[in-house]
Motif scaffolding. Structure first.
Motif, PDB file in Angstrom:
ATOM      1  N   SER A 146      32.596 -19.403  45.147  1.00  0.00           N
ATOM      2  CA  SER A 146      32.258 -19.906  46.479  1.00  0.00           C
ATOM      3  C   SER A 146      32.139 -21.429  46.443  1.00  0.00           C
ATOM      4  O   SER A 146      32.109 -22.039  45.369  1.00  0.00           O
ATOM      5  CB  SER A 146      30.940 -19.303  46.959  1.00  0.00           C
ATOM      6  N   ARG A 147      32.035 -22.018  47.605  1.00  0.00           N
ATOM      7  CA  ARG A 147      31.814 -23.470  47.652  1.00  0.00           C
ATOM      8  C   ARG A 147      30.494 -23.820  46.991  1.00  0.00           C
ATOM      9  O   ARG A 147      30.385 -24.837  46.296  1.00  0.00           O
ATOM     10  CB  ARG A 147      31.833 -23.961  49.099  1.00  0.00           C
ATOM     11  N   GLU A 148      29.496 -22.978  47.179  1.00  0.00           N
ATOM     12  CA  GLU A 148      28.201 -23.225  46.543  1.00  0.00           C
ATOM     13  C   GLU A 148      28.336 -23.206  45.022  1.00  0.00           C
ATOM     14  O   GLU A 148      27.673 -23.981  44.313  1.00  0.00           O
ATOM     15  CB  GLU A 148      27.191 -22.154  46.986  1.00  0.00           C
ATOM     16  N   ASP A 149      29.229 -22.356  44.511  1.00  0.00           N
ATOM     17  CA  ASP A 149      29.455 -22.308  43.060  1.00  0.00           C
ATOM     18  C   ASP A 149      29.999 -23.639  42.529  1.00  0.00           C
ATOM     19  O   ASP A 149      29.744 -24.016  41.382  1.00  0.00           O
ATOM     20  CB  ASP A 149      30.442 -21.193  42.703  1.00  0.00           C
ATOM     21  N   LEU A 150      30.780 -24.350  43.356  1.00  0.00           N
ATOM     22  CA  LEU A 150      31.311 -25.649  42.940  1.00  0.00           C
ATOM     23  C   LEU A 150      30.163 -26.631  42.688  1.00  0.00           C
ATOM     24  O   LEU A 150      30.184 -27.396  41.718  1.00  0.00           O
ATOM     25  CB  LEU A 150      32.262 -26.201  43.995  1.00  0.00           C
ATOM     26  N   TYR A 151      29.166 -26.616  43.570  1.00  0.00           N
ATOM     27  CA  TYR A 151      27.997 -27.485  43.379  1.00  0.00           C
ATOM     28  C   TYR A 151      27.201 -27.057  42.145  1.00  0.00           C
ATOM     29  O   TYR A 151      26.725 -27.897  41.375  1.00  0.00           O
ATOM     30  CB  TYR A 151      27.110 -27.454  44.615  1.00  0.00           C
ATOM     31  N   ASP A 152      27.038 -25.731  41.958  1.00  0.00           N
ATOM     32  CA  ASP A 152      26.320 -25.241  40.777  1.00  0.00           C
ATOM     33  C   ASP A 152      27.025 -25.658  39.495  1.00  0.00           C
ATOM     34  O   ASP A 152      26.380 -26.000  38.493  1.00  0.00           O
ATOM     35  CB  ASP A 152      26.208 -23.714  40.832  1.00  0.00           C
ATOM     36  N   THR A 153      28.362 -25.633  39.529  1.00  0.00           N
ATOM     37  CA  THR A 153      29.144 -26.062  38.368  1.00  0.00           C
ATOM     38  C   THR A 153      28.873 -27.526  38.039  1.00  0.00           C
ATOM     39  O   THR A 153      28.704 -27.900  36.869  1.00  0.00           O
ATOM     40  CB  THR A 153      30.644 -25.856  38.645  1.00  0.00           C
ATOM     41  N   CYS A 154      28.823 -28.342  39.082  1.00  0.00           N
ATOM     42  CA  CYS A 154      28.552 -29.774  38.867  1.00  0.00           C
ATOM     43  C   CYS A 154      27.180 -29.982  38.238  1.00  0.00           C
ATOM     44  O   CYS A 154      27.016 -30.800  37.320  1.00  0.00           O
ATOM     45  CB  CYS A 154      28.637 -30.528  40.191  1.00  0.00           C
ATOM     46  N   THR A 155      26.198 -29.246  38.724  1.00  0.00           N
ATOM     47  CA  THR A 155      24.852 -29.360  38.166  1.00  0.00           C
ATOM     48  C   THR A 155      24.828 -28.917  36.703  1.00  0.00           C
ATOM     49  O   THR A 155      24.282 -29.598  35.828  1.00  0.00           O
ATOM     50  CB  THR A 155      23.862 -28.505  38.985  1.00  0.00           C
ATOM     51  N   LYS A 156      25.439 -27.774  36.425  1.00  0.00           N
ATOM     52  CA  LYS A 156      25.432 -27.202  35.082  1.00  0.00           C
ATOM     53  C   LYS A 156      26.133 -28.108  34.073  1.00  0.00           C
ATOM     54  O   LYS A 156      25.666 -28.286  32.935  1.00  0.00           O
ATOM     55  CB  LYS A 156      26.098 -25.827  35.112  1.00  0.00           C
ATOM     56  N   HIS A 157      27.257 -28.705  34.488  1.00  0.00           N
ATOM     57  CA  HIS A 157      28.073 -29.484  33.559  1.00  0.00           C
ATOM     58  C   HIS A 157      27.900 -30.992  33.728  1.00  0.00           C
ATOM     59  O   HIS A 157      28.636 -31.773  33.141  1.00  0.00           O
ATOM     60  CB  HIS A 157      29.554 -29.104  33.720  1.00  0.00           C
ATOM     61  N   ARG A 158      26.926 -31.376  34.557  1.00  0.00           N
ATOM     62  CA  ARG A 158      26.603 -32.789  34.772  1.00  0.00           C
ATOM     63  C   ARG A 158      27.815 -33.591  35.251  1.00  0.00           C
ATOM     64  O   ARG A 158      28.156 -34.635  34.706  1.00  0.00           O
ATOM     65  CB  ARG A 158      26.018 -33.395  33.498  1.00  0.00           C
TER      66      ARG A 158
END
Length: 267
Positions: free
Chosen positions: A30-42
């Protein structure tokens, strides 16, 4: 020194591999997953994560090589919309829709207004204008058509936001009505699964009582245009029909060529 991967590339690679397991043919996110990915991988998020991270990969650009290396022989990953802000990596048969260089072409007297030739902003706009003003859709399908809308941007419930280069409506001698989504491809742009999938889904949802015939146009050179009627069969893009039209001055069509066209039409 090799150029470091773009943020767009980093986000799409991390999103894919956080969810992919060997042998998968679908990977949902999801689009929300894209933001979570950014947080997780800095990774610093893009300003527009939906379009910024996905648009070019959905329609224009190859996916990063790290993802391409997971493709089995004869298959390719595409990114499809699966609802509002929902997406899917899907493994489909590799598309390689290219004009047949050995196909006969038909000369068409150029009816493109000179002002349009002068001021068309891009190759894609020039291609759409050539198709429209020379009534190539009518000639290709043998029906009367009208341009309904160019560069349509809308939403389909089952897919989410989509764009269609141009849509025609048409009518044949039996009174049947047609809806014709049209995609324009220039240069190295590929005719691919993702855009055809969304075009067909839009027409089915919006115009269920019309006959849908999906069209793709591609410049072979400045005057020669290849038109394809396309469909999806199982997980593959298939060509229903292909024809080539050469846009020329009326004086460039000889009497001998007219005789040849007459012979073709009598087959």
């Amino acid at each position: 020194m090799p150029k470091p991967p773009s943020r767009q590339s980093q986000i799409i690679i991390a999103t894919f591999f956080d969810r992919y397991s060997h042998g998968d043919t679908s990977v949902y996110f999801s689009r929300e997953d894209l933001y979570d990915t950014c947080t997780k991988h800095r990774i610093e998020p893009l300003k527009n994560m939906g379009d910024g991270a996905l648009y070019s990969y959905r329609y224009r650009t190859k996916l990063p090589p790290e993802i391409l290396r997971t493709q089995p022989e004869g298959k390719e990953w595409v990114i499809l919309g699966r609802g509002i802000s929902q997406y899917e990596f899907r493994l489909v048969s590799k598309s390689n829709i290219l004009p047949n260089e050995n196909l006969l072409s038909t000369k068409i007297p150029d009816a493109t207004p000179e002002m349009i030739k002068r001021y068309a902003f891009s190759d894609e706009q020039a291609l759409l204008a050539r198709v429209r003003y020379n009534r190539l859709v009518d000639t290709f399908f043998g029906i009367t058509t009208y341009s309904l809308q160019s560069h349509l941007r809308t939403t389909v419930e089952s897919i989410g936001q989509i764009e269609i280069d141009e849509i025609y409506v048409g009518i044949d001698k039996h009174g049947r009505h047609f809806i014709i989504p049209t995609q324009a491809k220039v240069g190295k742009d590929k005719i691919g699964y993702a855009q055809l999938f969304q075009d067909l889904a839009y027409c089915k949802a919006k115009y269920p009582n019309l006959v849908c015939r999906a069209l793709a146009a591609k410049f072979m050179n400045k005057e020669l245009i290849a038109l394809f009627e396309l469909t999806i069969s199982e997980d593959s893009v298939k060509i229903v029909e292909e024809k080539h039209y050469k846009i020329v001055l009326e004086t460039d069509i000889s009497e001998q060529e007219l005789q040849e066209y007459n012979s073709r039409g009598s087959d």
